[in-house]
Design an enzyme around this catalytic site. Structure first.
Site, PDB file in Angstrom:
ATOM      1  N   SER A 199       0.866  -1.177   0.000  1.00  0.00           N
ATOM      2  CA  SER A 199       0.000   0.000   0.000  1.00  0.00           C
ATOM      3  C   SER A 199       0.899   1.222   0.000  1.00  0.00           C
ATOM      4  CB  SER A 199      -0.894   0.018   1.240  1.00  0.00           C
ATOM      5  OG  SER A 199      -1.528   1.278   1.402  1.00  0.00           O
ATOM      6  N   TYR A 211      -2.083  -1.828  10.239  1.00  0.00           N
ATOM      7  CA  TYR A 211      -2.123  -1.785   8.774  1.00  0.00           C
ATOM      8  C   TYR A 211      -0.844  -1.188   8.174  1.00  0.00           C
ATOM      9  CZ  TYR A 211      -3.776  -1.197   4.027  1.00  0.00           C
ATOM     10  OH  TYR A 211      -3.896  -1.283   2.667  1.00  0.00           O
TER      11      TYR A 211
END
Length: 362
Positions: A199, A211
């Site tokens: 990401s 995350y």
């Protein structure tokens, strides 16, 4: 006093000096123009060469080449499975739920196969390896796409407990490592491809929770794997999506989990943020997702497809306008700049404990 003859000689010398200076200026201008022109031509040649090299495809990419994709219930994995299926690949799509698997099978050709996989369970991964091994035979596995992931819990770091971190890390990082290591022999046999979905938040951490940590770990793992596997002909690519509308970015799920985190906080911690902070944080999340999230997830799956079919796949693929024009450039700027930008996007805590202390003293 100078004689007329000397004056003439002086004027002649001055005139020659001016001519020499003018000629020198012209030569400098010509050299500057030449350098600029050569630089432009070189840049154009390099750009054309890069484009042509980037567009080259593997000659026999659709001849009995198998691709194993995780996280295919919805989102990127689901679309990529159908996309590659239409291209003639033999897709083996791993889903977490039987409902997700049956829905995908109904939208694809009989060539596509599904199986159930929990990437946090090593035994489940071993069973998947056995299934895929039987399918690919001696050819080996051409492509592995590590797409399975989760986003929540996310939020301020102080709101988290250790299990909130491990819940995400087990899927997004440890799961990626476990799946890759177990499938590596099949991938080496085919001299294939590994495509890991990281990401843009693996480059720039904007919130707490597991995350950003997990995606940064995926970046590091992919870099070391790429270098280690170079001599075996195995290529590794990293996909760095920006914000896209998928199940992982559903605002209702994110807000519900943030409410869970806020509710369990001790009162003194809540007071340190202020009574209005939680609602302001939800509004900031809602605004950011509304502005940044793109509905066109094919921007991501096209990058994945290129990594699997290109003769010279890229090391990293930035997917989405926000990734290319905002997050990536921001990640290269000094930390104080990125810190300032992120502070602007998020609300400011208003410590009510200090206010209460002032009232008490008065």
């Amino acid at each position: 006093m100078l004689s007329r003859c000397q004056e003439n000689d002086l004027l002649v010398n001055i005139s020659k000096s001016k001519e020499i200076i003018a000629d020198s200026r012209k030569q400098r201008e010509m050299l500057t123009h030449l350098a600029v022109t050569c630089s432009l031509i070189l840049a154009i040649v390099v750009a054309i060469g890069w484009f042509l090299r980037d567009s080259l495809k593997v000659n026999d990419f659709n001849l009995q080449k198998h691709v194993f994709i995780t996280g295919c219930d919805s989102g990127f994995g689901n679309l990529l499975s159908r996309q590659l299926d239409k291209k003639g690949f033999y897709v083996i799509a791993a889903c977490l739920t039987s409902q997700g698997a049956s829905d995908l099978e109904s939208k694809a050709s009989p060539r596509l196969k599904t199986l159930l996989l929990n990437v946090t369970d090593s035994e489940s991964i071993r069973e998947a390896v056995e299934f895929v091994s039987a399918e690919v035979g001696r050819r080996g596995l051409w492509g592995l796409v590590n797409n399975a992931g989760r986003s929540i819990p996310i939020g301020p770091t102080e709101w988290m407990k250790l299990e909130d971190f491990t819940r995400v890390l087990d899927v997004n990082l440890v799961g990626v490592i476990d799946v890759t290591l177990q499938f590596l022999p099949l991938l080496k046999k085919a001299r294939g491809r590994v495509v890991n979905v990281a990401s843009i938040l693996g480059r720039l951490s904007i919130n707490g929770g597991g995350y950003c940590l997990s995606k940064s770990g995926v970046e590091a793992f992919s870099d070391s794997l790429r270098r280690d596997m170079y001599h075996f002909g195995l290529k590794v690519s990293i996909i760095e999506p920006g914000f896209f509308k998928t199940a992982m970015t559903r605002v209702d799920l994110i807000e519900a989990d943030l409410r869970r985190l806020w509710t369990r906080l001790p009162q003194d911690v809540k007071d340190s943020y202020g009574a209005k902070y939680f609602d302001e944080y939800l509004k900031a999340q809602d605004f950011s997702m509304g502005i940044l999230c793109s509905k066109d997830i094919s921007k991501v799956t096209n990058c994945m497809q290129h990594a699997l079919t290109a003769r010279y796949p890229r090391t990293r693929y930035g997917a989405g306008w926000d990734a290319k024009l905002f997050w990536l450039p921001l990640s290269y700027l000094p930390s104080f700049v990125s810190d300032f930008v992120i502070r602007v996007l998020l609300p400011v805590p208003r410590d009510e404990t200090k206010v209460n202390k002032v009232h008490v003293m008065q």
